[in-house]
Design an enzyme around this catalytic site. Structure first.
Site, PDB file in Angstrom:
ATOM      1  N   HIS A   1       6.408  -2.239   3.018  1.00  0.00           N
ATOM      2  CA  HIS A   1       6.274  -0.897   2.460  1.00  0.00           C
ATOM      3  C   HIS A   1       5.125  -0.908   1.475  1.00  0.00           C
ATOM      4  CE1 HIS A   1       9.867   0.668   4.273  1.00  0.00           C
ATOM      5  NE2 HIS A   1      10.501  -0.433   3.929  1.00  0.00           N
TER       6      HIS A   1
ATOM      7  N   CYS B   1       2.010   1.717   5.131  1.00  0.00           N
ATOM      8  CA  CYS B   1       1.477   3.039   4.848  1.00  0.00           C
ATOM      9  C   CYS B   1       0.241   2.871   3.970  1.00  0.00           C
ATOM     10  CB  CYS B   1       2.509   3.887   4.116  1.00  0.00           C
ATOM     11  SG  CYS B   1       3.964   4.179   5.098  1.00  0.00           S
TER      12      CYS B   1
END
Lengths: 355, 707
Positions: free
Chosen positions: A111, A153
């Site tokens: 993440h 991301c």
């Protein structure tokens, strides 16, 4: 042990499997896995990890060597692996044993966000930290070329601060973009692989270790519509043209051997060392793949340099002359052919004389 | 410092600019009238805007992942459920003394799945008044006071195959063992089929506890008794042994009488099946979430249920709503007005459009009102309330089928749909790593998928309460005189009687307030005493509620005059304008009471503020208003009387009840039942009503009737 991070572990294990298939031995791979999804109680397939809902391939089968796992996967340990500043007790298997000729692949997934990547749920590595660690690696001569591959991301932001030459970086998404998972396994109840990694794996599934696909063919294989994000690669620090660099330089272990006449000098003595860069680029690799949750590091393609001693003429006259003579011969093949011809001639003459 | 002092003393004293905060305070106090009007108006508007300000719910906790796994509940499970249902219904028909009890049937089935099974027996308890255990949730007391009959819960525990046994998910299916209805059998059967399914699941990380709660003495009681024993084991004293009573219970292998435990409870789901169909075309799930003192489970739990039910299984989800508001004309007018304003604003800039369609607005308000009311009442709306007392997130699902469940086919398809829903909820909660903590705990719902969070609903309350301290300060310092006079006499040009008199308000620092304070104190003391009276009356055990209520009233009024007489003598010695000080102190007490209550139960304080604040702000001696003779005086007087009337808790109760259910059904006994309900559930609302609201109303009455 967050179940929804399953896909990160599956990503990492898939890539681990791929680079092993392409010939990188386990001892040159440093694999960091923050979670043990296989043994997670919520895993409906205990002790198995899949990256596809067809459950054909158990990524967590035999011969998976995890070097750093669970609580060992920290930013500190990751930076230690990169820079080689370990405590003395750390075994060689947990160190990145690379030198100034190495090709290193660093794969990270987890993440992330704008200029950071989370490690466990407690800490994160910032892009500047990563850039500084890599500069330190360069200064210490720990790599020749480094490929950073990030699947998070806003992955492009993570390598935006890099400034060390010889580094090539590719990320799954631009700033402000999310990286999406590829598909959901409804038996396990989680997404099992991320899109970027899925298509990277798909690319490599078509290859074997003798293929000559170039990095540019890999980088151009990413379709933004399929990824649902824009894969971005940064090559301003990298000098070689991408279409001439085989992917196996980083993802595989194809050794290109160059013959040198003698590795060791017959007589030691007053010798002068010169390094005429006769190289044996043994593209043995490790893959260094790091991650918030799963991180694995491996050193890619260690190019070993063998120094050949050159003997000064005069010191060893005969040898020197012979060497000089050899040097004059430019076309070795022709020389050998002529030599064979000459030998045949000598044989004919001698047999003729003897008879 | 010394230098500064010498400088100050040597230089001529300059006019120092007051600090900003002092300046603002002074400004507000001297304009207290305008501030009060503005704040009350803004507060009311904000209150009416709440349904519009509601946001869509969203899952905060990433780990939950509802619906990502394929449900495995199949018709095979429905068959097992139907077997048990049939057995339970047949049980009702058999009139044999030696037949097995229902809890034995259930426990035997539980044991077949390989679970740990045991019986938990308990006795019914009488309602009791617990003055010391307010805010502590469920009424619980020692075992001395139980009746001779007992009920037996059957409890089964599935240990998670790879789990560490530290956490558990609780499924509760209440049934009434005295009269086994089809709905009871369905609830138990449904729970059993899910239990069977989970017994085979490989993915369990938390233990599953199924409590088949015998709701002979009420659904709440059975769950609360079990939870009490789960959390507070009794090591000493006598064990509740029901063997001698029944004698002939045969223990099947694997069933024991020892109380067994699983880990900490992560969440609990109570589900009841209703027989009657709602006729909505889809199966209907009614969510009850309010527990004692307005505590709510984490919003994520409701979100999971809503998401799975609506988006995965096509069920219809409802939360409670006040249906009487749905047809209310004025609400529709408000909605239309807001829509009109929003249209006008939207014509300037489409982004500014804010309003909902009128129907949505009315619907949202009805749900919001029900949500606020049930939280304010402080009485749990179902057995899930017992869990909240142990800080466990729990909800009750009341599931009603779309068609009658008498046919086998309908029953099995219904069981599959609902079974999958509950399996999904369990699987989602199973994914949790920690307690529910990401989402909201303080919220009102305006629909199953919309909520008003604490940050928003505090605004109207803040606006309503803010004028109280300001006006109190203004009254006390005498700065309100001008405003008061203007208020009481807005059309009169000759600035009225008060201005001509010498300033009757005491200056700050005088001790004249002590008389008024004595009165305020006495009234609060009286309120405290009458708040414990019901328990004494209850001890006397009159069965007629109306009589009880009349006794209460009869005891309250003389005691009030006693306290009034004690403190009044000194109060009347203070000067004519003593009422202003009294009003200031009343307002002060009200604002403190409301502030404290907003911490304990916000919804109560919210509703209380709506009643209390206008009454406190407007109150003015009637006689003084009477001296003026304009339309303004008349309005002021009427509003005072009206506010004084609806500010009286019994009056407002009767009005609200009459309005919602028709006036012919209202009697005094209802009020007693309502109040008894409050104190038997240890609702802090009872304390609020008697310790904050009632004394403030009495004090306002004294001000009104000031000579």
């Amino acid at each position: 042990m967050v179940m929804f991070n399953y896909r990160h572990m599956a990503n990492t294990l898939s890539l681990y499997r791929t680079v092993k298939r392409l010939g990188i031995p386990d001892e040159r791979i440093i694999l960091m896995l923050a979670d043990d999804m296989a043994c997670n109680t919520r895993n409906s397939y205990p002790a198995q990890v899949f990256n596809n809902e067809n459950h054909q391939l158990n990524l967590y089968g035999d011969n998976v060597e995890v070097d750093y796992r669970g609580y060992e996967v920290t930013v500190e340990n990751f930076l230690r692996v990169l820079t080689g500043r370990h405590e003395t007790a750390v075994p060689r298997s947990k160190r990145l044993l690379s030198d100034e000729g190495s090709h290193i692949l660093l794969y990270m997934t987890g993440h992330g966000g704008d200029e950071f990547l989370k490690f466990q749920d407690s800490e994160e590595i910032q892009s500047q930290d990563l850039a500084d660690a890599i500069e330190q690696m360069r200064e210490k001569g720990r790599f020749k070329e480094l490929l950073i591959m990030v699947d998070t991301c806003q992955a492009a932001t993570l390598f935006s601060r890099l400034y060390s030459p010889g580094v090539l970086a590719i990320g799954s998404s631009l700033k402000g973009e999310n990286s999406y998972s590829h598909h959901l396994d409804s038996d396990v109840g989680v997404s099992v692989v991320d899109r970027f990694t899925f298509y990277t794996l798909a690319f490599f599934e078509r290859l074997n270790m003798y293929d000559n696909a170039s990095l540019s063919s890999l980088f151009n294989s990413y379709n933004p519509n399929l990824l649902m994000s824009t894969a971005y690669y940064r090559m301003d620090l990298y000098k070689r043209p991408l279409d001439q660099v085989p992917v196996t330089n980083f993802f595989g272990s194809v050794m290109e051997m160059t013959h040198v006449d003698s590795a060791y000098h017959a007589f030691s003595g007053k010798t002068k060392y010169e390094t005429p860069h006769i190289q044996m680029p043994s593209s043995d690799q490790s893959t260094d793949q790091a991650e918030q949750q799963e991180l694995r590091t491996s050193d890619a393609s260690i190019e070993t340099k063998y120094s050949v001693k050159e003997v000064k003429p005069g010191n060893n006259h005969l040898m020197g002359q012979w060497k000089a003579l050899l040097d004059m011969v430019e076309d070795t093949d022709a020389f050998v052919n002529y030599g064979l011809l000459a030998m045949a001639l000598v044989a004919v003459i001698s047999s003729w004389v003897l008879s | 410092m010394a230098e500064n002092n010498s400088e100050d003393s040597s230089s001529p004293p300059k006019k120092r600019k007051p600090r900003l905060i002092a300046f603002v305070g002074d400004f507000l106090i001297s304009h207290s009238y305008a501030v009060s009007v503005f704040c009350c108006f803004a507060g009311s508007v904000a209150l009416l805007l709440l349904p519009i300000l509601a946001k869509n719910t969203y899952l905060s906790e990433n780990a939950l992942m509802p619906g990502s796994a394929k449900p495995t509940f199949s018709s095979q499970e429905a068959v097992t459920a139907k077997e048990l249902i049939k057995e339970l219904i047949d049980w009702k028909i058999i009139r044999d003394e030696n037949r097995m009890q229902t809890y034995e049937i259930i426990a035997n089935h539980m044991a077949e799945t390989g679970a740990d099974v045991y019986y938990h027996s308990f006795y019914s308890r009488k309602k009791q008044f617990h003055p010391m255990s307010f805010f502590m949730g469920a009424p619980m007391e020692d075992n001395n006071n139980h009746s001779s009959t007992h009920a037996v819960n059957s409890v089964g525990i599935i240990r998670a195959p790879h789990g560490d046994g530290k956490e558990a998910i609780v499924l509760v299916s209440p049934y009434n063992s005295d009269k086994m209805e089809l709905s009871d059998a369905l609830s138990v059967g449904l729970a059993y089929s899910i239990f069977c399914l989970l017994g085979r699941a490989a993915w369990l990380a938390k233990d599953i506890v199924w409590l088949a709660a015998d709701s002979k003495f009420g659904e709440y009681a059975s769950v609360a008794e079990w939870l009490k024993q789960y959390h507070d084991p009794v090591f000493i004293g006598k064990k509740l042994n029901f063997h001698p009573v029944d004698g002939d219970i045969q223990f099947v292998r694997g069933i024991s009488e020892d109380f067994k435990r699983a880990g900490t409870m992560a969440a609990a789901i109570v589900f009841k099946v209703l027989e009657t169909s709602q006729g909505t075309g889809t199966d209907n799930v009614n969510i009850y979430a309010e527990s004692s003192n307005g505590q709510m489970p984490n919003l994520d739990l409701i979100n999971i249920v809503h998401y799975l039910a609506v988006h995965r299984h096509g069920l219809h989800v409802e939360v409670g709503k006040l249906s009487s508001l749905l047809n209310s004309l004025w609400l529709k007018m408000v909605g239309k007005f807001l829509e009109g304003v929003s249209n006008i604003v939207g014509s300037l800039n489409p982004k500014w459009r804010f309003a909902l369609p009128v129907l949505d607005y009315v619907e949202g308000t009805a749900v919001l009102a029900s949500s606020v009311y049930h939280q304010a009442l402080g009485v749990p709306t179902g057995p899930h309330g017992a869990f909240r007392d142990y800080q466990i997130d729990a909800i009750t699902l009341e599931i009603s089928p779309r068609v009658s469940l008498n046919s086998e086919m309908a029953r099995s398809s219904f069981l599959v749909r609902v079974g999958r829903l509950i399996e999904g909820i369990v699987r989602s909660v199973n994914n949790l790593l920690e307690k529910f903590h990401q989402s909201f705990f303080l919220y009102f719902l305006t629909s199953p998928s919309k909520f008003v969070s604490v940050g928003v609903y505090m605004i109207p309350f803040g606006l309503l309460v803010m004028p109280l301290p300001i006006l109190a300060a203004a009254l006390y310092s005498g700065k309100a005189s001008e405003a008061l006079v203007q208020k009481s006499d807005p059309f009169n040009t000759q600035k009225s009687y008060k201005a001509s008199q010498e300033n009757p308000f005491p200056s700050v620092g005088s001790w004249k307030w002590i008389h008024a304070a004595k009165l305020v104190f006495a009234v609060h003391l009286w309120a405290t005493i009458i708040s414990v009276l019901p328990s004494l009356i209850y001890q006397a055990s009159c069965t007629n509620t109306t009589t009880n209520f009349l006794i209460w009233i009869a005891l309250s009024i003389p005691s009030f005059f006693f306290f009034y007489w004690i403190s009044l003598s000194s109060y009347f010695h203070s000067n004519d304008a003593g009422w202003a000080i009294l009003k200031a102190l009343t307002i002060g007490a009200a604002s403190i009471g409301l502030g404290l209550m907003s911490i304990i139960n916000f919804a109560t304080a919210q509703i209380g503020a709506i009643f209390l604040v206008p009454m406190c702000l407007m109150v003015h001696p009637l006689r003084q208003i009477y001296r003026g003779a304009g339309l303004g005086e008349l309005l002021h007087m009427v509003s005072n009387v009206v506010l004084g009337l609806i500010g009286f808790p019994p009056a407002s109760f009767i009005l609200l009840k009459g309005w919602s259910q028709g006036f012919e059904e209202v009697n005094m006994g209802d009020l007693w039942v309502w109040v008894e309900n409050l104190w038997s559930w240890n609702s802090a609302t009872y304390l609020y009503l008697l310790l904050v609201h009632l004394p403030c109303w009495v004090l306002c009455l004294i001000v009104l009737l000031h000579p």
